[in-house]
Motif scaffolding. Sequence first.
Motif, PDB file in Angstrom:
ATOM      1  N   GLU A 123     -36.113   9.151 -11.015  1.00 54.24           N
ATOM      2  CA  GLU A 123     -36.800   9.543 -12.261  1.00 54.24           C
ATOM      3  C   GLU A 123     -35.878  10.377 -13.147  1.00 54.24           C
ATOM      4  OE1 GLU A 123     -41.451   9.699 -10.687  1.00 54.24           O
ATOM      5  OE2 GLU A 123     -40.137  11.412 -10.315  1.00 54.24           O
TER       6      GLU A 123
ATOM      7  N   ASP B  15     -44.852   1.478   0.869  1.00 52.41           N
ATOM      8  CA  ASP B  15     -44.823   0.948  -0.497  1.00 52.41           C
ATOM      9  C   ASP B  15     -43.512   1.386  -1.136  1.00 52.41           C
ATOM     10  OD1 ASP B  15     -47.299  -0.334  -0.618  1.00 52.41           O
ATOM     11  OD2 ASP B  15     -48.306   1.618  -0.753  1.00 52.41           O
ATOM     12  N   GLU B  17     -40.735   0.867  -4.602  1.00 51.72           N
ATOM     13  CA  GLU B  17     -40.460   0.271  -5.911  1.00 51.72           C
ATOM     14  C   GLU B  17     -39.556  -0.940  -5.699  1.00 51.72           C
ATOM     15  OE1 GLU B  17     -39.575   2.505  -9.631  1.00 51.72           O
ATOM     16  OE2 GLU B  17     -39.287   4.147  -8.226  1.00 51.72           O
ATOM     17  N   ARG B  19     -37.080  -1.879  -7.210  1.00 52.22           N
ATOM     18  CA  ARG B  19     -35.655  -1.627  -7.441  1.00 52.22           C
ATOM     19  C   ARG B  19     -35.000  -0.794  -6.335  1.00 52.22           C
ATOM     20  NH1 ARG B  19     -35.134   3.199 -11.883  1.00 52.22           N
ATOM     21  NH2 ARG B  19     -36.766   4.547 -11.079  1.00 52.22           N
ATOM     22  N   THR B  20     -35.798  -0.282  -5.409  1.00 55.40           N
ATOM     23  CA  THR B  20     -35.242   0.620  -4.392  1.00 55.40           C
ATOM     24  C   THR B  20     -34.219  -0.106  -3.517  1.00 55.40           C
ATOM     25  OG1 THR B  20     -37.331   1.790  -4.335  1.00 55.40           O
ATOM     26  CG2 THR B  20     -35.833   2.177  -2.476  1.00 55.40           C
TER      27      THR B  20
END
Lengths: 812, 176
Positions: A123, B15, B17, B19-20
Amino acid sequence: MTSTIEPEVGKSRRRKEDERLITGRTRWTDNLTLPGMLHLAVLRSPFAHAKIVSIDVTEAKSAPGVVAVFTGKDLDPEGAIGMPCAWPITPDMKSPRRPILASDTVNFAGEGVAVVVARTSAEAHDALEMIDVDYDELPVVLGLENALAEGAPLVHEDLATNRNAFWVFDSADAGTGSSVEDAISNSEVVLKRRFRQQRLVPAFMEPRACVVDPTGNQLVMWSATQVPHILKTMTAATLGLPEHKVRVIAPDVGGGFGGKIAVLPEEMMSTLIAQRLGKPVKWTESRSETMVAAHHGRDQIQDITITANRDGTVTGLKVELLADMGAYLGLVGPGVPILGAFMFNAIYKFPAYHFACTNVFTNTTLTDAYRGAGRPEATFGIERMMDELAVELGMDPMEIREKNWIKHEEFPFTTVAGLTYDSGNYEAATAKAKELFDYDGLRREQKERRESGDPVQLGIGISTFTEMCGLAPSRVLGSLDYAAGGWEHAEIRVLPTGKIEVITGASAHGQGHETAWSQIVADKLGVPFEDIEVIHGDTQSSHKGLDTYGSRSLVVGGIAVVKAADKVLAKAKPIAAHLMECAEDDLEFSAGKFSVKGTDSSTSIQDIAWAVFSAHNLPDGVEPSLDSSDTFDPENFSFPHGTHLCAAEVDTETGRVRLRSYVCVDDVGVAVNPLIVEGQVHGGLAQGIAQALFEEAVHDEGGTLTTGTFADYLLPSAADLPSFTTDRTETPSTTNPLGAKGVGEAGTIASTPAVVNAVIDAVRHFGVNDIEMPLTPMRVWHAIQHGSAAAGGLGSEAGGGLGSIDATGGAQ
Amino acid sequence: MRITVTVDGTSYTDDVEPRTLLVHHLRERLGKVGTVVGCDTSNCGACTVHLDGHSVKSCSVLAVQADGCEVTTIEGLARDGELHPVQKAFHENHALQCGFCTPGMIMQSIDLLADNPDPDEQAVREGLEGNLCRCTGYQNIVRAVRDAAHEMRPGAGPEAERLASDTASHVGAGGE
């Protein structure tokens, strides 16, 4: 009772450190996660020189996960002094203030301009792209000579010059020798050359990182640093914090090579932000950030004049350096070329010497210590010159060295640079190296290949070198205007069970301190190697120290350990006499036991440890402890030396260089752990060879680093390097009780000129007398096609805008 | 996206993302910090793990690509407290200094030996080309890999043979 215990010092002990490292149970800074921890990401300038007109962080502030965004103006607290430089080499040195984040002007591409704080690192990085910075580009100055040209753009307008400092040593003025100008007037041969030391990236494998925890009474910073003690003091000084409220921990640190000697703006911003938000924060950089923002090394132009008689006797040496500091001054950056001042004369008996250095600002990442710091540059210059002089005089390059070096029986020897070399035996190391290398056989093969016109030519490169290690002597550092001392501290705690904790101020990052220190203490106290735990890298447990750089750990820190162990024994002795009801004079100590002479009565350090802890039966006035501490500040540097021989095959049709064999015999004095010594030499060789053949930090015309990743910056892999033949001679240092000399930088210092000398030796008959580093196939091929002039012309592509070869030498 | 990955013998469902990267999933979500990140261009190899038995740079694999796969990291290499012969050989040959590249080097070396159980020096050097080390000059790493090959070959002793066959079957598991 006589000892049957085999001494630990000198034994190739496998390392204690390895277990956690080979199983992944390490404590790298980036492994650390604290409750509520926030993540930082730094926005870096794409321009090498620009005014910051405005920074709009509105959008970034409201991005998902973002907690705060700070710019330079937010992070310039009252009382903060700017990033520190600890080595003002002259009273009039120009010292520009380096802010934590640039707020008015950016002076190199990669300088931080804003920092985002978010819940996750992803982030934080996402939000960087939402910050809108309006830059007004300024003229960029790159290249040492360009920066000094009249009318050149100024890196720092307020300083009115790009000249940072001018430092000079002259043997006639210092009383250590005669006048170089006289030597130039009166000598039969005057040879001048210009060499360029390209800019390098230290490229430790673990990127830099820090975690700051502001909760609790003390602010705790974990950092991938080489210098936790210096960092602690500098953090307090830089930010105006009480030093006792700061604790720095360097956990496992993944390499340094001088590149982690800096005190970082990112460490300062992490501290300030952690304090302001009251939460732990972590900053970890990407490799691309490391390349532009961690300091670079080398980057010098050397103009060297050597004078000699026709019989090969050298008569004088004059060195004029230009050294690129980059846009700001690093922690010890200005002093790096000065260290070279003492090493250009190397192992030779120059009667006259003049050294002058101009430090220069350019719009580039700052330069600072990099493995060897000043000494590789100097050794390269002199070892290349000795080869050129040999050619000029029609001598074998080995012969000219032998003619001019300090002979074994002449030690201790005070050099023209004013250093006293305590011990050395260049003859012995060279003889061993020549035999291992088959010097005469390779010379014969070289002749045959040359005569037959073989497309693959063979060259032999020599580097006989010395270096100064053990950066202490504090008084000497003081005389060179270095701000701190160089002593080192050690503490030994004998625990109730007889186990030992050794606390050292020399913080390790791969050198194997835990093993070597254990070996030293095992011998001194006669306790098992396994019973010793070495603690380092935490300013709380290891409360005093000056850290690890300059091959000083063993020869300064190791001696502090020896001294502390001696104190433990001195404390134990009256207790042993009391317990055995004898006079102290009746005791002898061997293999960990005090024995009453002529009896079989004895008591061990472990027995005494318990007696001291229980304190039931101690002599009057004795404290219940065997703990001791001491510091060591040597009288003199130590001077490892060696002979490195390289055989290089050069494909004259492609310019490709293959190292056929590399032999080195190093003399590092007494080797506490020969296995570690050998490993250090291997790694050093790889780094020095990489400078000769592969690595270069290149900027484009706008000051952007075009070698900003491992895809562009050619760090050699296993496939790019040969196996080395390493051996040792052992001439103990006479200035410390271990007889050790230091080894961490030797391989790097010696190997670069050995390789370049070999390549030039292979193609000299094509009219080549220099090729600019790194010796890429393109450069070597050009040199073969067009001689040195064309090879030198390539200098301009390297960003310095230099015609690097100035082969104006020859007999007068 | 929801993925299930077995890492060092333990199954984890999370879970992530899309893009991880696998390396970030291992380090940040699963706490497998033995695998480290040294660069952002897939050049250094510090993050090398085994994915269904084959070495991969875990910075160049998405976590979602590992869904349903088996991952072995440096932390899962030792069995029943016994080091893998390659780990032992790195220690015995002083094939590490700072140790940051070491997990990746060891994982890559095991895969290399599965492909070629008796590599000469050049084969080892070429097999490790994608893993960078700044400390050792590689010489002792090369020696360690060749020593491990020697240890793991048939006839080197029951324990070594078991580990060698474990490695081979493990590496072979992902298959073509």
